[in-house]
Design a protein around this motif. Sequence first.
Motif, PDB file in Angstrom:
ATOM      1  N   SER A 174       0.826  -1.206   0.000  1.00  0.00           N
ATOM      2  CA  SER A 174       0.000   0.000   0.000  1.00  0.00           C
ATOM      3  C   SER A 174       0.865   1.263   0.000  1.00  0.00           C
ATOM      4  N   ALA A 175       1.961   1.260   0.736  1.00  0.00           N
ATOM      5  CA  ALA A 175       2.855   2.425   0.755  1.00  0.00           C
ATOM      6  C   ALA A 175       3.465   2.649  -0.625  1.00  0.00           C
ATOM      7  N   ARG A 176       3.832   1.569  -1.312  1.00  0.00           N
ATOM      8  CA  ARG A 176       4.368   1.702  -2.675  1.00  0.00           C
ATOM      9  C   ARG A 176       3.329   2.315  -3.609  1.00  0.00           C
ATOM     10  N   GLU A 177       2.101   1.793  -3.551  1.00  0.00           N
ATOM     11  CA  GLU A 177       1.049   2.306  -4.424  1.00  0.00           C
ATOM     12  C   GLU A 177       0.718   3.755  -4.096  1.00  0.00           C
ATOM     13  N   LEU A 178       0.780   4.075  -2.806  1.00  0.00           N
ATOM     14  CA  LEU A 178       0.417   5.426  -2.366  1.00  0.00           C
ATOM     15  C   LEU A 178       1.416   6.463  -2.867  1.00  0.00           C
ATOM     16  N   THR A 179       2.684   6.097  -2.960  1.00  0.00           N
ATOM     17  CA  THR A 179       3.739   7.063  -3.304  1.00  0.00           C
ATOM     18  C   THR A 179       4.311   6.869  -4.701  1.00  0.00           C
ATOM     19  N   GLY A 180       3.955   5.758  -5.371  1.00  0.00           N
ATOM     20  CA  GLY A 180       4.544   5.494  -6.675  1.00  0.00           C
ATOM     21  C   GLY A 180       5.981   5.018  -6.575  1.00  0.00           C
ATOM     22  N   ASN A 208      10.307   0.271  10.623  1.00  0.00           N
ATOM     23  CA  ASN A 208      10.407   1.414   9.716  1.00  0.00           C
ATOM     24  C   ASN A 208       9.978   1.003   8.322  1.00  0.00           C
ATOM     25  N   LEU A 209       9.261   1.935   7.671  1.00  0.00           N
ATOM     26  CA  LEU A 209       8.900   1.761   6.268  1.00  0.00           C
ATOM     27  C   LEU A 209       9.982   2.390   5.403  1.00  0.00           C
ATOM     28  N   TYR A 210      10.467   1.632   4.413  1.00  0.00           N
ATOM     29  CA  TYR A 210      11.489   2.134   3.497  1.00  0.00           C
ATOM     30  C   TYR A 210      10.924   2.094   2.082  1.00  0.00           C
ATOM     31  N   LEU A 211      10.971   3.241   1.394  1.00  0.00           N
ATOM     32  CA  LEU A 211      10.502   3.337   0.019  1.00  0.00           C
ATOM     33  C   LEU A 211      11.613   3.927  -0.833  1.00  0.00           C
ATOM     34  N   THR A 212      11.866   3.348  -1.998  1.00  0.00           N
ATOM     35  CA  THR A 212      12.936   3.836  -2.880  1.00  0.00           C
ATOM     36  C   THR A 212      12.458   3.869  -4.327  1.00  0.00           C
ATOM     37  N   GLU A 213      13.193   4.678  -5.119  1.00  0.00           N
ATOM     38  CA  GLU A 213      12.959   4.794  -6.564  1.00  0.00           C
ATOM     39  C   GLU A 213      11.549   5.302  -6.865  1.00  0.00           C
ATOM     40  N   LYS A 214      11.351   6.622  -6.543  1.00  0.00           N
ATOM     41  CA  LYS A 214      10.103   7.302  -6.879  1.00  0.00           C
ATOM     42  C   LYS A 214       9.951   7.314  -8.388  1.00  0.00           C
ATOM     43  N   GLN A 215       8.865   6.753  -8.889  1.00  0.00           N
ATOM     44  CA  GLN A 215       8.656   6.687 -10.335  1.00  0.00           C
ATOM     45  C   GLN A 215       8.000   7.980 -10.823  1.00  0.00           C
ATOM     46  N   GLY A 216       8.578   8.538 -11.898  1.00  0.00           N
ATOM     47  CA  GLY A 216       8.048   9.773 -12.470  1.00  0.00           C
ATOM     48  C   GLY A 216       8.596  11.020 -11.830  1.00  0.00           C
ATOM     49  N   ALA A 217       9.532  10.889 -10.882  1.00  0.00           N
ATOM     50  CA  ALA A 217      10.121  12.074 -10.227  1.00  0.00           C
ATOM     51  C   ALA A 217      11.497  11.702  -9.692  1.00  0.00           C
ATOM     52  N   ASP A 218      12.326  12.741  -9.452  1.00  0.00           N
ATOM     53  CA  ASP A 218      13.677  12.488  -8.938  1.00  0.00           C
ATOM     54  C   ASP A 218      13.680  12.128  -7.468  1.00  0.00           C
ATOM     55  N   ALA A 276       4.270  15.776   0.150  1.00  0.00           N
ATOM     56  CA  ALA A 276       2.955  15.125   0.225  1.00  0.00           C
ATOM     57  C   ALA A 276       3.107  13.622   0.409  1.00  0.00           C
ATOM     58  N   ASP A 277       4.127  13.037  -0.266  1.00  0.00           N
ATOM     59  CA  ASP A 277       4.372  11.606  -0.073  1.00  0.00           C
ATOM     60  C   ASP A 277       4.697  11.305   1.392  1.00  0.00           C
ATOM     61  N   THR A 278       5.510  12.186   1.987  1.00  0.00           N
ATOM     62  CA  THR A 278       5.883  11.985   3.386  1.00  0.00           C
ATOM     63  C   THR A 278       4.660  12.034   4.296  1.00  0.00           C
ATOM     64  N   VAL A 279       3.779  13.013   4.056  1.00  0.00           N
ATOM     65  CA  VAL A 279       2.572  13.146   4.876  1.00  0.00           C
ATOM     66  C   VAL A 279       1.681  11.917   4.729  1.00  0.00           C
ATOM     67  N   LEU A 280       1.523  11.459   3.463  1.00  0.00           N
ATOM     68  CA  LEU A 280       0.673  10.293   3.228  1.00  0.00           C
ATOM     69  C   LEU A 280       1.235   9.034   3.911  1.00  0.00           C
TER      70      LEU A 280
END
Length: 538
Positions: free
Chosen positions: A42-48, A137-147, A152-156
Motif C-alpha cells: 500500500s505504501a508503494r502504491e500510495l507514493t509510486g 520502519n517503512l522504506y521506500l525507494t525509486e520514486k517513479q516519475g520524479a527524482d 505530500a508523499d511523506t505526509v501520506l
Amino acid sequence: MPDPSSQRHPELTGSAQALLDAVVAVSSDLDLPSVLSRIVESARELTGARFGALGVVGPDGDLSEFITSGLDPHQREQIGAPPRGRGILRLLIEHPEPLRMPDLGQHPSSYGFPPNHPPMRSFLGVPVRIRGTVFGNLYLTEKQGADQFSDADTVLVEALASAAGFVIDNARAYGLSERRREWLQASAELSDALQPPVARDAALEQIAWSAASMARADAAAVVSLSVPAREAAQAASLADPREDERGQDAQGAHDARGVLRGLVEDALVALADGVEPVEGDVGGYRALVLPLRAHLAERTALVLLFEGAGPLESEERELMISFADQAALALDRAQALEERAELAVISDRERIARDLHDVVIQRLFATGLQLQGAQMLAGPDLAGRLDKAVGDLDLTIRDIRGSIFELQHRERASLRSEVRTLVREYVPALGFTPVVRTAGPLDTAVPGNVREQLVPVLREALSNVSRHALAEQAEIDLSLGDRALVLRVDDDGVGVPDQLAESGLRNARRRAAALGGRCEVTRREPHGTSFVWSVPVG
C-alpha cells in the motif's frame, strides 16, 4: 478482503482517497505476516515507489524481519540474507524520524548495497509506532516519475504508518490469542496422552515432540537434571522435526542427531541451573532451557533449540514456560496415579500375606502337630510315612513363608526376582524347570557387593548342571540367616566326575574367598551333585 472501490467518497481528493484505500487494504486481514506485506504494498502504491520494505526492529535493536515488495523471488535470492540494520537503516532505527533524500549514496551514513542489489537512489523512510514504541520502519525507494519523493508523499506515508500501527497492534493481539489457544490445546492433548499407564521414556518423548511442534523449534529434548550433563545428553528424549525431511535412511539424519545431543549437552552445561528458565546462544543456536518443575516425578528440563541467534519474543517465551509447567503437572499426575495403583497392589499383597500367615500356616502347623501325635501311636511303617508327611508340611510352611516375604517386600530391583529370572533363562538348556526356594530378607539385607558376586556364581552353577550333570531335576535353595548367605544347588545327575574341571568353579571359590566365605562341590547319595556357596553377612 473489502473492495476499496466500495469505500469511494466523491468529496475526497485523489490523495485522500488513495490513503483511504490503503488503510482499508491493510485493515482487511488479521494475519500479521499478511498485514505487514499489505502495508508495504500500500505504501508503494500510495507514493509510486518502485521498491518498498518494512524492517521490524527486534528486542536486540537489530532488524529481526525484513518484508520487501517490488523484488521478484530471483532477485531476493541473488541478494542473499536480509539486512540486519546498517547505514541508513541503522540511522532510522537510532533516530526514528521521517527521512527523505534524493540520493541514498550521497548520505554520510550510507553503507552501500550487497552484490546483485538493484540500483536505488531516491529514498523515503518513516517509522511505524505502536503505542509510542517503534515497531519498525517503512522504506521506500525509486520514486517513479520524479527524482525524489515529495512532502505530500511523506505526509501520506506518515498517516499510513500511524494507521498501520493500530492494525499491527490488533493483528499481534489476535495472533497472540490464537497462539495461546494453540498452546492450551497442546497442553490439554498432552495431558490426555500422559494418562497412565504410560512409560516414562514415552512420556518425555511426547513432551519433546509437542514442544518442538508448537514452538516451531528446530529441535527439542527432555533431559534429566539429576545426572551430569553428559549422561543426561546421552539419555535425552529427542525431537528433531527436520529428521523426517532428511529421510530416516540418510546419513545426515544420524549426524544431525549426534550434533543435537552435543548441543543439548552444551546448553545444559552453559545455561541450566534447574530452577528458573534460562536463555542464551549455544553452538549457533538459540537455546531455551525450561525446568519441568515437578514435585513427584524426576527433575527434568525441556531444551528448545532455535537456529540463529537473537532473543525470543517475550510473549512466545511465556507461552513456552506455561507449557513446561503444564507438562510438569501432567508428569506429576501420572506419577501420582501410578503410585496410587502401586499402593493398592501393595495393600492387596499385605492382605494376602496376613491371610497366609494367620490362617494357612497356622492350620498346616496344627495338622503337623496332630500327625506327630499320631506318629507316637503308629507302627514303624506308618510312623515313617507320618514322619515324611510332617517333613513335607515343614517344607510347605517354609515355602509359604518365603512367598509371604516376597509379597511384603516386593521391589523393582528384587534379588529374588533376579534369581528366578536367571533360572527361567536356563530352562531351555536344562530341559526342565528347577525348584527355587528362598528364605530370609534377601531383598533388603544382602549388601550390594555380595549380590554382585552371587548372580554370576548361580549362573556358573546352572551352566554346569546344563552341560555336565545330565540331570532330570534340580533344586535351588537361597537363604539368608543371622550370619551367612547360603546358595545351594542340588541335582540328580551323574555326580562329580573324577577329573573335575576347575575353570568355572575356581572363579566361584575366588568370589567366595574374596568375601570371607567358601564354596564346596560334593557328591550326593545315591546320585547327583551338591553345590554350596556361602558367605558371611554381618
